[in-house]
Scaffold this motif. Structure first.
Motif, PDB file in Angstrom:
ATOM      1  N   PHE A   1       0.862  -1.184   0.000  1.00 45.70           N
ATOM      2  CA  PHE A   1       0.000   0.000   0.000  1.00 45.70           C
ATOM      3  C   PHE A   1       0.896   1.231   0.000  1.00 45.70           C
ATOM      4  O   PHE A   1       2.037   1.144   0.445  1.00 45.70           O
ATOM      5  N   PRO A   2       0.381   2.383  -0.463  1.00 44.54           N
ATOM      6  CA  PRO A   2       1.194   3.607  -0.379  1.00 44.54           C
ATOM      7  C   PRO A   2       1.445   4.024   1.072  1.00 44.54           C
ATOM      8  O   PRO A   2       2.513   4.526   1.394  1.00 44.54           O
ATOM      9  N   HIS A   3       0.489   3.817   1.929  1.00 42.35           N
ATOM     10  CA  HIS A   3       0.706   4.065   3.361  1.00 42.35           C
ATOM     11  C   HIS A   3       1.287   2.793   3.997  1.00 42.35           C
ATOM     12  O   HIS A   3       1.336   1.741   3.363  1.00 42.35           O
ATOM     13  N   TYR A   4       1.698   2.897   5.226  1.00 43.80           N
ATOM     14  CA  TYR A   4       2.210   1.709   5.914  1.00 43.80           C
ATOM     15  C   TYR A   4       1.041   0.911   6.459  1.00 43.80           C
ATOM     16  O   TYR A   4       0.337   1.363   7.355  1.00 43.80           O
ATOM     17  N   GLN A   5       0.860  -0.270   5.901  1.00 46.59           N
ATOM     18  CA  GLN A   5      -0.223  -1.137   6.358  1.00 46.59           C
ATOM     19  C   GLN A   5       0.349  -2.509   6.684  1.00 46.59           C
ATOM     20  O   GLN A   5       1.198  -3.035   5.950  1.00 46.59           O
ATOM     21  N   HIS A   6      -0.111  -3.077   7.795  1.00 47.81           N
ATOM     22  CA  HIS A   6       0.459  -4.337   8.275  1.00 47.81           C
ATOM     23  C   HIS A   6      -0.646  -5.320   8.623  1.00 47.81           C
ATOM     24  O   HIS A   6      -1.550  -4.996   9.389  1.00 47.81           O
ATOM     25  N   THR A   7      -0.508  -6.515   8.060  1.00 54.99           N
ATOM     26  CA  THR A   7      -1.408  -7.602   8.435  1.00 54.99           C
ATOM     27  C   THR A   7      -0.675  -8.579   9.343  1.00 54.99           C
ATOM     28  O   THR A   7      -1.257  -9.198  10.211  1.00 54.99           O
TER      29      THR A   7
END
Ligand SMILES: *Cc1c(COP(=O)(O)O)cnc(C)c1O
Length: 377
Positions: free
Chosen positions: A227-233
């Motif tokens: 993603f352009p933002h920081y996204q964490h699963t």
């Protein structure tokens, strides 16, 4: 002989080849002062080419981090059993605990000082019988001596349990012509300051496919989703190697074979010089094994002799160290389950690591030998 006390003789000191600083300068001049950059990619290629079996290498910040990530990639999780060589450095076992899994320690056999296949099979059978099939086997090439590759991997195949190969001490060692680091489902190296080559601190995870390597790098760089933002699963780590120190690694890989040769010469010279001393023995290479002789180790006849030698060396500003204290005897791990035959406890009692750096000279070794002789003869 004149005893020199000015300069300490270390167990295993760093030994630069010369080109390291050029690669570090490249990192500076290109401003890749980050955990990405060309030195990392090239260092990984150097290791992969050296191993010569088409492996995929992820450069990480330490050997310990590599073991942690390796166990995670083998899906070791809370409550799982990992069968771990007892005689080793704590860094082999600690990551099992980081994952809230359970180490079960396996004692050594006498021909390589590594994991005993008989006890390993006993442990596997007993755990399967209680419906607790071990999730992984963690085997170590101690002091550069390959573990019983055939026996351990036959058991791993028979019971379908993956092996994490701890090659932290065995870069440059081979078994039947194949490099240590190619045998495990995953393998690790360490480039700590005392290892056969060093990046000051660092490690590597050796993978069997590009996709597993990519997964390792994903988790080593905070598991960021696309993603352009920081996204964490997923739960990530900050375990990647820096491009600056990867430059040191590139220079060190250029001299690795020389370093192996020097360490092996140390071993041969100690053996020759101590051949007339009773009650001192060396670990020989079993058929098919080639050790990098990361450290030259001796066995004495008793704990008392071992300590006398160690203390006499220390008084002359010479570093030596008892062999690894087995994990099943460590305060941290005494409560864990273990399969014990007495071998590693005896090795710990009687064994000593001698100064073994590739930058030692003959006079250093002669000095060490003369002090051992004053103790024993
Ligand atoms: C050095 C070592 C490690 C740990 O490597 P680091 O790079 O120091 O984290 C793990 N296992 C063994 C057997 C080692 O000797």
């Amino acid at each position: 002989m004149e005893i020199k006390t000015q300069n300490k003789i270390w167990l295993s000191a760093p030994h630069m080849g010369g080109a390291e600083i050029d690669y570090v300068n490249q990192a500076f001049s290109s401003n890749w002062i980050a955990p990405v950059g060309p030195n990392i990619n090239e260092f990984e290629k150097d290791i992969s080419n050296y191993l010569a079996e088409g492996k995929y290498v992820a450069a990480l910040c330490s050997g310990t981090a590599s073991i942690h990530l390796g166990l995670k990639l083998l899906n070791v999780t809370q409550g799982d059993v990992v069968l771990c060589q007892s005689m080793t450095f704590a860094a082999s076992a600690n990551p099992i605990k980081y994952l809230n899994a359970r180490p079960v320690f396996i004692d050594s056999e006498t021909s390589t000082w590594n994991m005993c296949p008989l006890l390993l099979e006993k442990a596997i059978k007993e755990h399967i019988a209680i419906n607790k099939k071990p999730k992984a086997i963690l085997a170590v090439h101690l002091y550069g001596m390959p573990y019983k590759i055939r026996e351990i991997h036959e058991l791993a195949n028979k019971y379908q349990i993956p092996v994490l190969e701890d090659s932290a001490e065995a870069l440059g060692s081979t078994f039947e012509g194949r490099k240590c680091g190619v045998f495990g489902n995953l393998s690790i190296f360490s480039f700590n300051g005392n290892k056969i080559i060093t990046t000051s601190g660092g490690g590597a995870l050796v993978c069997n496919s590009q996709s597993i390597k990519e997964e390792a790098v994903f988790f080593a760089t905070q598991a960021k989703d696309n993603f352009p933002h920081y996204q964490h699963t997923e739960l990530g780590f900050n375990y990647r190697m820096s491009n600056v120190i990867a430059g040191i690694g590139r220079g060190q890989m250029e001299v690795l074979e020389q370093r192996v040769e020097s360490r092996r010469q140390n071993f041969e010279y100690y053996k020759l010089m101590l051949s007339d001393v009773p009650n001192i023995s060396f670990l020989e290479e079993p058929q098919g094994s080639f050790s990098n002789r990361w450290l030259t180790t001796i066995l004495t006849d008793s704990f008392t002799t071992r300590e006398k030698i160690r203390i006499a060396l220390d008084a002359e500003n010479i570093e030596s160290r008892p062999l690894w204290k087995p994990m099943h005897s460590q305060p941290l791990y005494v409560k864990e389950k273990s399969y014990i035959n007495g071998v590693s406890d005896e090795l710990f009692d009687k064994g000593l690591c001698l100064p073994s750096g590739s930058n030692l000279n003959k006079e250093d070794i002669e000095l060490v030998v003369s002090i051992i002789k004053t103790v024993i003869l």
